[in-house]
Write a protein that holds these residues in place. Structure first.
Motif, mmCIF file in Angstrom:
data_model
loop_
_atom_site.group_PDB
_atom_site.id
_atom_site.type_symbol
_atom_site.label_atom_id
_atom_site.label_comp_id
_atom_site.label_asym_id
_atom_site.label_seq_id
_atom_site.Cartn_x
_atom_site.Cartn_y
_atom_site.Cartn_z
ATOM 1 N N HIS A 1 0.854 -1.182 0.000
ATOM 2 C CA HIS A 1 0.000 0.000 0.000
ATOM 3 C C HIS A 1 0.887 1.228 0.000
ATOM 4 O O HIS A 1 2.051 1.164 0.393
ATOM 5 C CB HIS A 1 -0.943 0.003 1.210
ATOM 6 C CG HIS A 1 -0.252 0.206 2.511
ATOM 7 N ND1 HIS A 1 0.332 -0.817 3.225
ATOM 8 C CD2 HIS A 1 -0.039 1.335 3.237
ATOM 9 C CE1 HIS A 1 0.864 -0.342 4.328
ATOM 10 N NE2 HIS A 1 0.663 0.973 4.364
ATOM 11 N N VAL A 2 0.327 2.342 -0.452
ATOM 12 C CA VAL A 2 1.045 3.622 -0.458
ATOM 13 C C VAL A 2 0.078 4.698 0.010
ATOM 14 O O VAL A 2 -1.049 4.794 -0.476
ATOM 15 C CB VAL A 2 1.600 3.980 -1.852
ATOM 16 C CG1 VAL A 2 2.437 5.257 -1.779
ATOM 17 C CG2 VAL A 2 2.423 2.839 -2.446
ATOM 18 N N VAL A 3 0.537 5.485 0.966
ATOM 19 C CA VAL A 3 -0.219 6.618 1.491
ATOM 20 C C VAL A 3 0.445 7.893 0.985
ATOM 21 O O VAL A 3 1.677 7.993 0.952
ATOM 22 C CB VAL A 3 -0.238 6.581 3.041
ATOM 23 C CG1 VAL A 3 -0.954 7.796 3.609
ATOM 24 C CG2 VAL A 3 -0.881 5.275 3.531
ATOM 25 N N ASN A 4 -0.366 8.848 0.585
ATOM 26 C CA ASN A 4 0.114 10.114 0.013
ATOM 27 C C ASN A 4 1.097 9.871 -1.141
ATOM 28 O O ASN A 4 2.192 10.431 -1.174
ATOM 29 C CB ASN A 4 0.737 11.009 1.090
ATOM 30 C CG ASN A 4 -0.284 11.480 2.094
ATOM 31 O OD1 ASN A 4 -1.466 11.569 1.810
ATOM 32 N ND2 ASN A 4 0.173 11.765 3.311
ATOM 33 N N PRO A 5 0.699 9.014 -2.094
ATOM 34 C CA PRO A 5 1.611 8.682 -3.193
ATOM 35 C C PRO A 5 1.799 9.837 -4.163
ATOM 36 O O PRO A 5 0.917 10.676 -4.337
ATOM 37 C CB PRO A 5 0.907 7.520 -3.887
ATOM 38 C CG PRO A 5 -0.532 7.750 -3.607
ATOM 39 C CD PRO A 5 -0.593 8.358 -2.233
ATOM 40 N N ARG A 6 2.983 9.835 -4.750
ATOM 41 C CA ARG A 6 3.306 10.753 -5.847
ATOM 42 C C ARG A 6 3.857 9.902 -6.979
ATOM 43 O O ARG A 6 4.789 9.119 -6.771
ATOM 44 C CB ARG A 6 4.371 11.773 -5.435
ATOM 45 C CG ARG A 6 3.921 12.793 -4.421
ATOM 46 C CD ARG A 6 5.044 13.777 -4.047
ATOM 47 N NE ARG A 6 6.259 13.101 -3.595
ATOM 48 C CZ ARG A 6 7.427 13.095 -4.253
ATOM 49 N NH1 ARG A 6 7.560 13.723 -5.399
ATOM 50 N NH2 ARG A 6 8.479 12.457 -3.775
ATOM 51 N N LEU A 7 3.284 10.046 -8.151
ATOM 52 C CA LEU A 7 3.818 9.375 -9.331
ATOM 53 C C LEU A 7 5.010 10.200 -9.785
ATOM 54 O O LEU A 7 4.847 11.266 -10.369
ATOM 55 C CB LEU A 7 2.740 9.290 -10.420
ATOM 56 C CG LEU A 7 3.116 8.581 -11.708
ATOM 57 C CD1 LEU A 7 3.446 7.118 -11.465
ATOM 58 C CD2 LEU A 7 1.977 8.707 -12.720
ATOM 59 N N VAL A 8 6.226 9.735 -9.461
ATOM 60 C CA VAL A 8 7.422 10.529 -9.750
ATOM 61 C C VAL A 8 8.014 10.223 -11.117
ATOM 62 O O VAL A 8 8.735 11.038 -11.676
ATOM 63 C CB VAL A 8 8.505 10.378 -8.651
ATOM 64 C CG1 VAL A 8 8.008 10.944 -7.336
ATOM 65 C CG2 VAL A 8 8.941 8.937 -8.480
ATOM 66 N N GLY B 1 5.892 7.533 -1.576
ATOM 67 C CA GLY B 1 4.944 7.953 -0.554
ATOM 68 C C GLY B 1 5.395 7.396 0.776
ATOM 69 O O GLY B 1 6.591 7.254 1.017
ATOM 70 N N VAL B 2 4.430 7.066 1.614
ATOM 71 C CA VAL B 2 4.732 6.479 2.917
ATOM 72 C C VAL B 2 3.768 5.325 3.172
ATOM 73 O O VAL B 2 2.749 5.187 2.507
ATOM 74 C CB VAL B 2 4.633 7.521 4.064
ATOM 75 C CG1 VAL B 2 5.687 8.622 3.906
ATOM 76 C CG2 VAL B 2 3.239 8.125 4.146
ATOM 77 N N THR B 3 4.108 4.514 4.175
ATOM 78 C CA THR B 3 3.221 3.445 4.612
ATOM 79 C C THR B 3 2.235 4.015 5.630
ATOM 80 O O THR B 3 2.337 5.179 6.033
ATOM 81 C CB THR B 3 4.011 2.308 5.267
ATOM 82 O OG1 THR B 3 4.581 2.800 6.488
ATOM 83 C CG2 THR B 3 5.097 1.776 4.340
ATOM 84 N N SER B 4 1.336 3.174 6.096
ATOM 85 C CA SER B 4 0.374 3.618 7.111
ATOM 86 C C SER B 4 1.057 3.937 8.431
ATOM 87 O O SER B 4 0.470 4.596 9.289
ATOM 88 C CB SER B 4 -0.717 2.560 7.317
ATOM 89 O OG SER B 4 -0.149 1.344 7.743
ATOM 90 N N ASP B 5 2.313 3.504 8.592
ATOM 91 C CA ASP B 5 3.111 3.836 9.776
ATOM 92 C C ASP B 5 3.945 5.096 9.564
ATOM 93 O O ASP B 5 4.716 5.486 10.440
ATOM 94 C CB ASP B 5 4.037 2.675 10.144
ATOM 95 C CG ASP B 5 3.274 1.427 10.533
ATOM 96 O OD1 ASP B 5 2.196 1.557 11.147
ATOM 97 O OD2 ASP B 5 3.756 0.323 10.221
ATOM 98 N N PRO C 1 8.838 5.889 4.799
ATOM 99 C CA PRO C 1 8.960 6.145 3.364
ATOM 100 C C PRO C 1 8.899 4.848 2.558
ATOM 101 O O PRO C 1 9.412 3.806 2.975
ATOM 102 C CB PRO C 1 10.338 6.790 3.217
ATOM 103 C CG PRO C 1 10.675 7.292 4.579
ATOM 104 C CD PRO C 1 10.001 6.376 5.554
ATOM 105 N N VAL C 2 8.266 4.930 1.395
ATOM 106 C CA VAL C 2 8.180 3.783 0.497
ATOM 107 C C VAL C 2 8.341 4.270 -0.936
ATOM 108 O O VAL C 2 7.878 5.357 -1.286
ATOM 109 C CB VAL C 2 6.855 3.003 0.688
ATOM 110 C CG1 VAL C 2 5.659 3.848 0.315
ATOM 111 C CG2 VAL C 2 6.852 1.715 -0.092
ATOM 112 N N ARG C 3 9.053 3.467 -1.717
ATOM 113 C CA ARG C 3 9.254 3.750 -3.147
ATOM 114 C C ARG C 3 8.956 2.460 -3.895
ATOM 115 O O ARG C 3 9.516 1.409 -3.573
ATOM 116 C CB ARG C 3 10.691 4.209 -3.398
ATOM 117 C CG ARG C 3 11.007 4.478 -4.856
ATOM 118 C CD ARG C 3 12.487 4.861 -4.997
ATOM 119 N NE ARG C 3 12.916 4.874 -6.372
ATOM 120 C CZ ARG C 3 12.970 5.949 -7.135
ATOM 121 N NH1 ARG C 3 12.605 7.115 -6.651
ATOM 122 N NH2 ARG C 3 13.380 5.861 -8.378
ATOM 123 N N VAL C 4 8.072 2.547 -4.877
ATOM 124 C CA VAL C 4 7.678 1.370 -5.648
ATOM 125 C C VAL C 4 8.061 1.614 -7.103
ATOM 126 O O VAL C 4 7.614 2.586 -7.705
ATOM 127 C CB VAL C 4 6.160 1.103 -5.524
ATOM 128 C CG1 VAL C 4 5.792 -0.179 -6.251
ATOM 129 C CG2 VAL C 4 5.728 1.047 -4.064
#
Length: 190
Positions: free
Chosen positions: A84-91, A124-128, A131-134
């Motif tokens: 999952h991604v919270v506050n995602p940005r398509l970079v 974006g970030v996880t629910s915790d 930071p997360v990058r996919v």
């Protein structure tokens, strides 16, 4: 390594917002509360996505106008991607443009050839709040772009043009949920 619960196993299946519902056509708000209500939302989103047999689901598809999505999606090599991604940005969305059949849980039973890049990166970030990058290719890249469009107030049909769009709009109007529906014009951000 501890056993982790299967995402969605304790979630509630929520009602799906369908094409024409204003929540699908309005940009979502950033998540600011990273407490238990967000964790519950993510869990419910997984449960709803699995119940509908989808590969991705944005929060506004269950009526919650927040910037979050979940996914359980294979790439073109059949490698499973779950998260999952919270506050995602398509970079990044680049590479070859591929027109592939695309559907949506908010437009059940309707598919159309939709152009998407074959590479995408979402940050974006996880629910915790971590930071997360996919980084995705192929079908998984299509999924990430599709979910990011939802959070901007768009649906895949916004990217379909010409005879493909006309055919998809006719298909929407023939469905039980879209009978006689006035399909919104394409969203400018999609």
């Amino acid at each position: 390594m501890r056993n982790r619960p299967i995402p969605g196993s304790s979630g509630l299946v929520r009602a799906m917002s369908l094409l024409g519902d204003p929540v699908l056509h309005t940009p979502c708000e950033p998540v600011t509360d990273f407490g238990p209500s967000l964790a519950r939302l993510i869990e419910d989103m997984f449960a709803t996505m699995y119940a509908a047999q989808g590969v991705g689901l944005a929060a506004n598809q269950i009526g919650v106008p927040l910037r979050a999505f979940v996914y359980d999606c294979p790439d073109d090599d059949d490698v499973r991607h779950l998260g999952h991604v919270v506050n995602p940005r398509l970079v990044t969305a680049d590479g070859t443009t591929v027109r592939g059949s695309e559907g949506c849980l908010s437009l059940p039973g309707v598919e159309a050839g939709t152009p998407r890049f074959d590479h995408a990166v979402v940050e974006g970030v996880t629910s915790d709040g971590e930071p997360v990058r996919v980084d995705a290719t192929g079908f998984f890249a299509r999924c990430l772009q599709h979910e990011c469009d939802h959070l901007e107030g768009g649906v895949y049909l916004d990217r379909v043009t010409g005879w493909r769009r006309a055919r998809a709009v006719r298909a929407v109007r023939r469905t039980p949920w879209g009978r006689g529906a006035d399909v919104p014009p394409p969203h400018p951000r999609a």
